[in-house]
Design a protein around this motif. Sequence first.
Motif, PDB file in Angstrom:
ATOM      1  N   GLY A 237       0.818  -1.212   0.000  1.00  0.00           N
ATOM      2  CA  GLY A 237       0.000   0.000   0.000  1.00  0.00           C
ATOM      3  C   GLY A 237       0.845   1.252   0.000  1.00  0.00           C
ATOM      4  O   GLY A 237       0.533   2.230  -0.688  1.00  0.00           O
ATOM      5  N   LEU A 238       1.949   1.229   0.780  1.00  0.00           N
ATOM      6  CA  LEU A 238       2.829   2.400   0.830  1.00  0.00           C
ATOM      7  C   LEU A 238       3.477   2.655  -0.522  1.00  0.00           C
ATOM      8  O   LEU A 238       3.478   3.796  -1.027  1.00  0.00           O
ATOM      9  CB  LEU A 238       3.903   2.185   1.893  1.00  0.00           C
ATOM     10  N   ILE A 239       4.041   1.602  -1.136  1.00  0.00           N
ATOM     11  CA  ILE A 239       4.663   1.767  -2.456  1.00  0.00           C
ATOM     12  C   ILE A 239       3.628   2.214  -3.483  1.00  0.00           C
ATOM     13  O   ILE A 239       3.883   3.113  -4.299  1.00  0.00           O
ATOM     14  CB  ILE A 239       5.329   0.445  -2.900  1.00  0.00           C
ATOM     15  N   GLY A 240       2.450   1.575  -3.441  1.00  0.00           N
ATOM     16  CA  GLY A 240       1.397   1.930  -4.392  1.00  0.00           C
ATOM     17  C   GLY A 240       0.964   3.369  -4.247  1.00  0.00           C
ATOM     18  O   GLY A 240       0.775   4.075  -5.249  1.00  0.00           O
ATOM     19  N   THR A 241       0.823   3.823  -3.015  1.00  0.00           N
ATOM     20  CA  THR A 241       0.402   5.208  -2.789  1.00  0.00           C
ATOM     21  C   THR A 241       1.446   6.192  -3.283  1.00  0.00           C
ATOM     22  O   THR A 241       1.120   7.207  -3.939  1.00  0.00           O
ATOM     23  CB  THR A 241       0.133   5.432  -1.289  1.00  0.00           C
ATOM     24  N   LEU A 242       2.730   5.899  -3.005  1.00  0.00           N
ATOM     25  CA  LEU A 242       3.806   6.791  -3.456  1.00  0.00           C
ATOM     26  C   LEU A 242       3.859   6.868  -4.978  1.00  0.00           C
ATOM     27  O   LEU A 242       3.996   7.963  -5.567  1.00  0.00           O
ATOM     28  CB  LEU A 242       5.148   6.310  -2.904  1.00  0.00           C
ATOM     29  N   GLN A 286      -1.842  -1.089  -8.991  1.00  0.00           N
ATOM     30  CA  GLN A 286      -1.617  -2.524  -8.871  1.00  0.00           C
ATOM     31  C   GLN A 286      -0.995  -2.888  -7.533  1.00  0.00           C
ATOM     32  O   GLN A 286      -1.381  -3.886  -6.900  1.00  0.00           O
ATOM     33  CB  GLN A 286      -0.737  -3.014 -10.020  1.00  0.00           C
ATOM     34  N   PHE A 287      -0.008  -2.114  -7.070  1.00  0.00           N
ATOM     35  CA  PHE A 287       0.594  -2.372  -5.765  1.00  0.00           C
ATOM     36  C   PHE A 287      -0.433  -2.227  -4.656  1.00  0.00           C
ATOM     37  O   PHE A 287      -0.481  -3.031  -3.721  1.00  0.00           O
ATOM     38  CB  PHE A 287       1.769  -1.420  -5.517  1.00  0.00           C
ATOM     39  N   PHE A 288      -1.262  -1.209  -4.750  1.00  0.00           N
ATOM     40  CA  PHE A 288      -2.286  -0.994  -3.723  1.00  0.00           C
ATOM     41  C   PHE A 288      -3.259  -2.170  -3.688  1.00  0.00           C
ATOM     42  O   PHE A 288      -3.626  -2.658  -2.614  1.00  0.00           O
ATOM     43  CB  PHE A 288      -3.036   0.307  -3.997  1.00  0.00           C
ATOM     44  N   LEU A 289      -3.666  -2.631  -4.857  1.00  0.00           N
ATOM     45  CA  LEU A 289      -4.577  -3.769  -4.925  1.00  0.00           C
ATOM     46  C   LEU A 289      -3.915  -5.044  -4.387  1.00  0.00           C
ATOM     47  O   LEU A 289      -4.573  -5.869  -3.742  1.00  0.00           O
ATOM     48  CB  LEU A 289      -5.043  -3.998  -6.361  1.00  0.00           C
ATOM     49  N   ALA A 290      -2.597  -5.211  -4.654  1.00  0.00           N
ATOM     50  CA  ALA A 290      -1.886  -6.377  -4.130  1.00  0.00           C
ATOM     51  C   ALA A 290      -1.917  -6.383  -2.602  1.00  0.00           C
ATOM     52  O   ALA A 290      -2.135  -7.423  -1.970  1.00  0.00           O
ATOM     53  CB  ALA A 290      -0.444  -6.383  -4.633  1.00  0.00           C
TER      54      ALA A 290
END
Length: 315
Positions: A237-242, A286-290
């Motif tokens: 979630g952190l990577i996806g948000t960034l 995609q990262f957030f969904l993962a």
Amino acid sequence: MNISVVIPLLNEQESLNELYNWIANVMQSNSFSYEIIFIDDGSTDGSWDTISALSTKDPNVKGIRFLKNFGKSQALHSGFKEAQGDVVITMDADLQDNPEEIPELYDMITKEGYDLISGWKKKRYDSVIAKNLPSKLFNAAARKTSGVKLHDFNCGLKAYKNIVVKNIDVHGEMHRYIPVLAKNAGFAKIGEKVVLHQARKYGKTKFGMSRFINGFLDLVTIWFMSRFGKRPMHFFGLIGTLLFIIGFCFSLYLGIDKLFIETKGRLIAQRPEFYVALTSMILGTQFFLAGFLGEIILTSKRSKERYSIAEKIHL
């Protein structure tokens, strides 16, 4: 019951009788009540016949036979599930682990209060290039990554409180990292004991150089699971948000530039910032969904074992 000895094996028929006699002599000379649980991980050499014969002679011998080779971690998992002893000892079936170590391991658990004792084969009889040097590199990386200060993570000779083996999930090829799994489960008092290492008497090793490659890959997995296993959204979630914020900022810049700044007639799709923004926002989503899916998966409980048992003896 004082001790459960859990022994995973693959094609070790030649050593089983000698190993059994050695363990039984140690147990009887120390007046331990005990059980020996052999887990036949898909042997093709008649190991199961030997286990069956031993169980007929001695009811303390118990056996589990897998339908095929599922791996050492799965064998240990099945043995831990059945173990009834106050202290659980694991050892390999190739006679390289010395049963004479068992009484001292038992005392360290019951009298000194350790949750887990891991053996340290300080002097080894393996090939320096094929096994010894890679093992040292592997153990150094494991210590640095996990924070568990052991010299020999992969030593098969270990002792546990029964409560420890009932509360860790050994799967994949995570048998190398049982001390780390125990630490993550809340069992912090982990010790180490120098143990004798003996040259293999029969057959040949079942492990090749590939096990160290797999070991380092598993190390990455367990590092991730240690830090983010319970909250995957904290990582993904952190990577996806960034990434999404970066993409959004580029998109905002392109919009403002298009509306209010001279662009010399260039289309937005012709500018590299457009592709940076598009890629970042897609990857961020995609990262957030993962992370979101990982959180959902954690709420579901494992309901199926990772191995198939053909038969059991005395269990």
